[in-house]
Design a protein around this motif. Sequence first.
Motif, PDB file in Angstrom:
ATOM      1  N   SER A  81      87.137 -48.172  52.914  1.00 23.69           N
ATOM      2  CA  SER A  81      86.265 -47.935  53.835  1.00 23.69           C
ATOM      3  C   SER A  81      85.716 -49.152  54.521  1.00 23.69           C
ATOM      4  O   SER A  81      85.517 -50.196  53.799  1.00 23.69           O
ATOM      5  N   THR A  92      82.262 -50.223  57.133  1.00 27.70           N
ATOM      6  CA  THR A  92      81.300 -49.707  58.050  1.00 27.70           C
ATOM      7  C   THR A  92      80.461 -51.147  58.592  1.00 27.70           C
ATOM      8  O   THR A  92      81.050 -52.187  58.439  1.00 27.70           O
ATOM      9  N   ASP A 108      85.905 -42.208  61.573  1.00 28.00           N
ATOM     10  CA  ASP A 108      84.797 -41.234  61.945  1.00 28.00           C
ATOM     11  C   ASP A 108      83.773 -42.068  62.737  1.00 28.00           C
ATOM     12  O   ASP A 108      82.740 -42.916  62.253  1.00 28.00           O
ATOM     13  N   LYS A 138      80.168 -41.343  61.740  1.00 22.51           N
ATOM     14  CA  LYS A 138      79.780 -41.954  60.723  1.00 22.51           C
ATOM     15  C   LYS A 138      79.921 -43.576  60.687  1.00 22.51           C
ATOM     16  O   LYS A 138      79.451 -44.348  59.820  1.00 22.51           O
ATOM     17  N   ARG A 139      80.598 -44.060  61.763  1.00 23.42           N
ATOM     18  CA  ARG A 139      80.710 -45.465  61.976  1.00 23.42           C
ATOM     19  C   ARG A 139      81.389 -45.916  60.742  1.00 23.42           C
ATOM     20  O   ARG A 139      81.407 -47.254  60.434  1.00 23.42           O
ATOM     21  N   THR A 140      82.439 -45.315  60.505  1.00 24.37           N
ATOM     22  CA  THR A 140      83.276 -45.482  59.140  1.00 24.37           C
ATOM     23  C   THR A 140      84.835 -45.852  59.577  1.00 24.37           C
ATOM     24  O   THR A 140      85.076 -44.756  60.200  1.00 24.37           O
TER      25      THR A 140
END
Length: 115
Positions: free
Chosen positions: A21, A23, A70, A73-75
């Motif tokens: 992941s 971010t 996403d 979710k800024r991911t």
Amino acid sequence: QVHLVESGGGLVQPGGSLSLSCTGFGETIFHLAWYRQYPGSPRDLVAKIFHEGTTNYRDSVKGRFFIDRDIAKRTLYLRMNSLKPNDTAVYYCNARLYDGGDDYWGQGTQVTVSS
């Protein structure tokens, strides 16, 4: 401001799966990508996703790795399946805010595929 942070690296056996992941990016993104780097080698593109959703992958990971994001979710994600020992590398998250703009990088996360 962009401050990318990767997570999810680790040790996995050959044939296993792992998800990364990233971010730290905002709404305005031209593309997001994952790169990997072997010791003593330059960073190589693994997978990229453009703002409209178009993706591309290096040949050696096609059908095994999947990039997704996403927006809410800024991911950014990289789902890695059927991992092989030569997938072992440091994986970096990359972002570019607009075409021709600067590249932003995370600090990298180690992925080790070994029995």
